[in-house]
Write a protein that holds these residues in place. Structure first.
Motif, PDB file in Angstrom:
ATOM      1  N   VAL A 178      33.125  52.908  42.451  1.00 28.15           N
ATOM      2  CA  VAL A 178      32.173  52.453  41.434  1.00 28.15           C
ATOM      3  C   VAL A 178      32.873  52.424  40.085  1.00 28.15           C
ATOM      4  O   VAL A 178      33.882  53.098  39.868  1.00 28.15           O
ATOM      5  CB  VAL A 178      30.931  53.368  41.362  1.00 28.15           C
ATOM      6  CG1 VAL A 178      30.094  53.244  42.623  1.00 28.15           C
ATOM      7  CG2 VAL A 178      31.328  54.826  41.133  1.00 28.15           C
ATOM      8  N   ARG A 179      32.301  51.645  39.195  1.00 31.86           N
ATOM      9  CA  ARG A 179      32.866  51.569  37.849  1.00 31.86           C
ATOM     10  C   ARG A 179      31.799  51.117  36.875  1.00 31.86           C
ATOM     11  O   ARG A 179      30.783  50.536  37.270  1.00 31.86           O
ATOM     12  CB  ARG A 179      34.036  50.597  37.806  1.00 31.86           C
ATOM     13  CG  ARG A 179      33.647  49.118  38.005  1.00 31.86           C
ATOM     14  CD  ARG A 179      34.839  48.240  37.781  1.00 31.86           C
ATOM     15  NE  ARG A 179      34.611  46.819  37.909  1.00 31.86           N
ATOM     16  CZ  ARG A 179      34.233  46.020  36.911  1.00 31.86           C
ATOM     17  NH1 ARG A 179      33.983  46.529  35.703  1.00 31.86           N
ATOM     18  NH2 ARG A 179      34.091  44.715  37.093  1.00 31.86           N
ATOM     19  N   THR A 180      32.032  51.388  35.618  1.00 30.54           N
ATOM     20  CA  THR A 180      31.154  50.855  34.583  1.00 30.54           C
ATOM     21  C   THR A 180      31.591  49.424  34.274  1.00 30.54           C
ATOM     22  O   THR A 180      32.706  49.020  34.612  1.00 30.54           O
ATOM     23  CB  THR A 180      31.236  51.665  33.285  1.00 30.54           C
ATOM     24  OG1 THR A 180      32.528  51.457  32.693  1.00 30.54           O
ATOM     25  CG2 THR A 180      31.018  53.150  33.542  1.00 30.54           C
ATOM     26  N   PRO A 181      30.758  48.654  33.605  1.00 31.97           N
ATOM     27  CA  PRO A 181      31.243  47.399  33.031  1.00 31.97           C
ATOM     28  C   PRO A 181      32.285  47.719  31.960  1.00 31.97           C
ATOM     29  O   PRO A 181      32.317  48.816  31.406  1.00 31.97           O
ATOM     30  CB  PRO A 181      29.996  46.775  32.403  1.00 31.97           C
ATOM     31  CG  PRO A 181      28.839  47.519  32.965  1.00 31.97           C
ATOM     32  CD  PRO A 181      29.331  48.879  33.300  1.00 31.97           C
ATOM     33  N   LEU A 229      57.468  38.451  43.765  1.00 34.54           N
ATOM     34  CA  LEU A 229      57.065  38.878  45.104  1.00 34.54           C
ATOM     35  C   LEU A 229      56.763  37.710  46.029  1.00 34.54           C
ATOM     36  O   LEU A 229      56.680  37.889  47.245  1.00 34.54           O
ATOM     37  CB  LEU A 229      55.843  39.794  45.011  1.00 34.54           C
ATOM     38  CG  LEU A 229      56.043  41.119  44.270  1.00 34.54           C
ATOM     39  CD1 LEU A 229      54.712  41.855  44.148  1.00 34.54           C
ATOM     40  CD2 LEU A 229      57.076  41.987  44.976  1.00 34.54           C
ATOM     41  N   GLY A 230      56.565  36.538  45.462  1.00 34.58           N
ATOM     42  CA  GLY A 230      56.221  35.390  46.278  1.00 34.58           C
ATOM     43  C   GLY A 230      54.780  35.397  46.745  1.00 34.58           C
ATOM     44  O   GLY A 230      54.467  34.937  47.856  1.00 34.58           O
ATOM     45  N   ILE A 231      53.883  35.890  45.903  1.00 33.27           N
ATOM     46  CA  ILE A 231      52.466  35.916  46.238  1.00 33.27           C
ATOM     47  C   ILE A 231      51.817  34.625  45.753  1.00 33.27           C
ATOM     48  O   ILE A 231      51.982  34.238  44.594  1.00 33.27           O
ATOM     49  CB  ILE A 231      51.763  37.126  45.584  1.00 33.27           C
ATOM     50  CG1 ILE A 231      52.406  38.435  46.059  1.00 33.27           C
ATOM     51  CG2 ILE A 231      50.277  37.128  45.914  1.00 33.27           C
ATOM     52  CD1 ILE A 231      51.838  39.665  45.381  1.00 33.27           C
ATOM     53  N   ALA A 232      51.052  33.987  46.606  1.00 35.11           N
ATOM     54  CA  ALA A 232      50.369  32.754  46.221  1.00 35.11           C
ATOM     55  C   ALA A 232      49.407  33.032  45.081  1.00 35.11           C
ATOM     56  O   ALA A 232      48.657  34.011  45.125  1.00 35.11           O
ATOM     57  CB  ALA A 232      49.609  32.182  47.417  1.00 35.11           C
ATOM     58  N   PRO A 233      49.408  32.200  44.029  1.00 32.34           N
ATOM     59  CA  PRO A 233      48.549  32.450  42.861  1.00 32.34           C
ATOM     60  C   PRO A 233      47.078  32.619  43.202  1.00 32.34           C
ATOM     61  O   PRO A 233      46.377  33.394  42.544  1.00 32.34           O
ATOM     62  CB  PRO A 233      48.778  31.210  41.988  1.00 32.34           C
ATOM     63  CG  PRO A 233      50.147  30.748  42.360  1.00 32.34           C
ATOM     64  CD  PRO A 233      50.282  31.022  43.832  1.00 32.34           C
ATOM     65  N   ASP A 234      46.587  31.920  44.240  1.00 31.14           N
ATOM     66  CA  ASP A 234      45.159  32.027  44.538  1.00 31.14           C
ATOM     67  C   ASP A 234      44.790  33.383  45.127  1.00 31.14           C
ATOM     68  O   ASP A 234      43.600  33.714  45.244  1.00 31.14           O
ATOM     69  CB  ASP A 234      44.713  30.902  45.472  1.00 31.14           C
ATOM     70  CG  ASP A 234      45.423  30.945  46.821  1.00 31.14           C
ATOM     71  OD1 ASP A 234      46.578  31.411  46.877  1.00 31.14           O
ATOM     72  OD2 ASP A 234      44.810  30.523  47.820  1.00 31.14           O
ATOM     73  N   LEU A 235      45.779  34.201  45.496  1.00 31.29           N
ATOM     74  CA  LEU A 235      45.501  35.556  45.986  1.00 31.29           C
ATOM     75  C   LEU A 235      45.469  36.576  44.854  1.00 31.29           C
ATOM     76  O   LEU A 235      45.092  37.725  45.064  1.00 31.29           O
ATOM     77  CB  LEU A 235      46.560  35.977  47.010  1.00 31.29           C
ATOM     78  CG  LEU A 235      46.698  35.126  48.273  1.00 31.29           C
ATOM     79  CD1 LEU A 235      47.739  35.740  49.205  1.00 31.29           C
ATOM     80  CD2 LEU A 235      45.358  34.982  48.977  1.00 31.29           C
ATOM     81  N   VAL A 236      45.865  36.155  43.652  1.00 29.72           N
ATOM     82  CA  VAL A 236      46.014  37.083  42.526  1.00 29.72           C
ATOM     83  C   VAL A 236      44.810  37.008  41.585  1.00 29.72           C
ATOM     84  O   VAL A 236      44.460  35.933  41.094  1.00 29.72           O
ATOM     85  CB  VAL A 236      47.310  36.769  41.741  1.00 29.72           C
ATOM     86  CG1 VAL A 236      47.442  37.713  40.540  1.00 29.72           C
ATOM     87  CG2 VAL A 236      48.525  36.868  42.645  1.00 29.72           C
ATOM     88  N   ASN A 237      44.182  38.168  41.352  1.00 29.13           N
ATOM     89  CA  ASN A 237      43.139  38.299  40.327  1.00 29.13           C
ATOM     90  C   ASN A 237      42.084  37.189  40.420  1.00 29.13           C
ATOM     91  O   ASN A 237      41.778  36.518  39.429  1.00 29.13           O
ATOM     92  CB  ASN A 237      43.753  38.309  38.929  1.00 29.13           C
ATOM     93  CG  ASN A 237      44.771  39.423  38.732  1.00 29.13           C
ATOM     94  OD1 ASN A 237      45.046  40.198  39.642  1.00 29.13           O
ATOM     95  ND2 ASN A 237      45.336  39.507  37.557  1.00 29.13           N
ATOM     96  N   ALA A 248      38.415  48.973  43.047  1.00 27.84           N
ATOM     97  CA  ALA A 248      37.049  48.548  43.369  1.00 27.84           C
ATOM     98  C   ALA A 248      36.993  47.041  43.583  1.00 27.84           C
ATOM     99  O   ALA A 248      36.332  46.555  44.517  1.00 27.84           O
ATOM    100  CB  ALA A 248      36.097  48.971  42.254  1.00 27.84           C
ATOM    101  N   THR A 249      37.695  46.295  42.729  1.00 31.55           N
ATOM    102  CA  THR A 249      37.713  44.841  42.854  1.00 31.55           C
ATOM    103  C   THR A 249      38.400  44.405  44.142  1.00 31.55           C
ATOM    104  O   THR A 249      37.925  43.509  44.851  1.00 31.55           O
ATOM    105  CB  THR A 249      38.423  44.212  41.646  1.00 31.55           C
ATOM    106  OG1 THR A 249      37.785  44.640  40.438  1.00 31.55           O
ATOM    107  CG2 THR A 249      38.389  42.692  41.716  1.00 31.55           C
ATOM    108  N   ALA A 250      39.528  45.033  44.468  1.00 31.09           N
ATOM    109  CA  ALA A 250      40.269  44.671  45.674  1.00 31.09           C
ATOM    110  C   ALA A 250      39.448  44.936  46.932  1.00 31.09           C
ATOM    111  O   ALA A 250      39.418  44.104  47.850  1.00 31.09           O
ATOM    112  CB  ALA A 250      41.582  45.448  45.727  1.00 31.09           C
ATOM    113  N   ILE A 251      38.775  46.087  46.991  1.00 27.74           N
ATOM    114  CA  ILE A 251      37.971  46.410  48.167  1.00 27.74           C
ATOM    115  C   ILE A 251      36.835  45.405  48.326  1.00 27.74           C
ATOM    116  O   ILE A 251      36.521  44.960  49.439  1.00 27.74           O
ATOM    117  CB  ILE A 251      37.418  47.846  48.049  1.00 27.74           C
ATOM    118  CG1 ILE A 251      38.552  48.869  48.198  1.00 27.74           C
ATOM    119  CG2 ILE A 251      36.341  48.103  49.097  1.00 27.74           C
ATOM    120  CD1 ILE A 251      39.222  48.868  49.561  1.00 27.74           C
TER     121      ILE A 251
END
Length: 397
Positions: free
Chosen positions: A11-14, A334-342, A363-366
């Motif tokens: 959990v997190r606050t705004p 790292l070669g991570i596709a941009p659409d997987l990031v943030n 929290a966002t990743a989960i």
């Protein structure tokens, strides 16, 4: 017996934007932000008396954030006196460090249920309010390579050939994605006396364009610490300060927030009647010669190796937007596709509340992983003095 550091809740606050005239959360101390999350965990069914420890990341542990903020929050939440708590501080990495420390306790048998996260009120306790020696003592600053963080970010962009246009484009992306994302289920509104002070993240601006950002002045072009940066990295071939790459739009917004992640063993979760949502797979710390900010790649590769995973196994990446250069460079390295990031936006739009950011990324990743049926996520935060921390998580489908 095999033990996992299971994730039962996050959990997190705004994130409340810091403003000169007083932000939405500027009257709320960080212990109160955190206490609200502990109360929410209890409301969701956590028997507080079963919690072995609360570990809180705080970047600036001074003033009302000083001493033991975790223990103060425990008391403010009216949790039992038997619940222990402590603080870790690794600057911007503090929240991820707290999570790693909590996972280590669980994996080592030091606790069955541990709450880990972070809190930071940048409105009330500004960055460097603790008067760190490395920023004030010129001799020590020369030894540590300390420079203004914006100078370090500009230097990194110049060293790796990342243009201002690329940085501006990332900022536009961050705001656009933040505006289209729904309020995450992990967000707990900040309330006081029955009134909701803030129910969602602040800061994202509609209608932002790369053309508009191109008109903004450089943030650190004439910063006096450029001389130290150039001296420290003379071997890199830069003889003068490159044109300022970052602006206020490509620097992270200042924010107030708190985060809390409930970790534990299967036995601890069973005793509390909780179902795991995922687990902490691995973590790693790394450092490079300061004022470099590129240790994130090293931390990420170490964490992935410890997890026995490759970049191709990662379904979601939360790379803290400490400055725009961070996700742009790290994704490239790292070669991570941009659409997987943030994919829900990041700190350029919504703010980087220092110690709280690690728990926010988790929290966002989960939540993102849950939306795609589970899988692995990579979280990375760089920090001043050349530090970085990375954490690999898995969400169950």
């Amino acid at each position: 017996m095999v033990r996992d550091a299971l994730i039962f809740d996050a959990v997190r606050t705004p994130r409340g934007r810091v403003r000169r005239e007083g932000g939405t959360l500027s009257d709320v101390p960080s212990y109160e932000l955190l206490a609200g999350l502990l109360t929410e965990l209890s409301r969701r069914g956590l028997p507080a008396e079963l919690v072995d420890d609360v570990i809180v990341g705080v970047s600036t542990p001074v003033g009302e954030q000083g001493a033991d903020l975790a223990r103060v929050a425990i008391s403010a939440a009216d949790w039992p006196d038997s619940v222990s708590g402590g603080v870790v501080s690794r600057m911007c990495c503090s929240g991820l460090d707290a999570i790693a420390s909590g996972a280590a306790q669980v994996l080592s048998g030091g606790g069955e249920l541990v709450v880990a996260g972070g809190a930071e009120s940048m409105s009330r306790t500004p960055m460097f309010a603790d008067n760190p020696a490395f920023a004030l003592d010129e001799n020590l600053a020369d030894a540590t390579g300390f420079v203004t963080i914006g100078v370090a970010a500009d230097f990194m962009a110049a060293r790796f050939g990342i243009s201002r246009a690329e940085l501006d484009d990332w900022a536009v992306r961050s705001h656009a994605l933040s505006l289209t994302a729904s309020v995450p289920a992990s967000v707990v509104a900040v309330e006081r006396d029955g009134e909701t002070l803030l129910g969602r993240d602040e800061g994202a601006r509609p209608g932002l364009s790369a053309a508009a950002l191109a008109e903004l002045p450089a943030l650190c072009e004439s910063d006096p610490t450029w001389e130290r940066a150039l001296s420290r990295f003379a071997f890199e071939g830069l003889e003068s300060a490159p044109a300022g790459r970052h602006t206020v739009a490509t620097a992270p917004q200042l924010a107030d927030a708190a985060s809390a992640v409930l970790l534990g063993t299967a036995a601890g979760g069973h005793a509390a009647g909780l179902k795991p949502r995922g687990r902490i797979v691995s973590w790693a710390h790394a450092a490079v010669r300061s004022p470099g900010l590129w240790a994130g790649e090293h931390a990420a590769r170490k964490a992935l190796a410890r997890a026995e995973l490759g970049v191709g196994d990662i379904a979601v990446a939360e790379l803290n937007e400490s400055f725009a250069v961070t996700p742009v460079l790290l994704g490239r390295q790292l070669g991570i596709a941009p659409d997987l990031v943030n994919a829900y936006g990041g700190a350029l739009a919504l703010g980087h509340p220092l110690g709280a950011s690690g728990g926010i990324l988790l929290a966002t990743a989960i939540e993102r992983l849950g939306a795609v049926g589970g899988g692995y996520g990579l979280l990375v935060i760089p920090a001043a003095l050349g530090l970085a921390t990375a954490v690999v998580v898995e969400a169950f489908g």
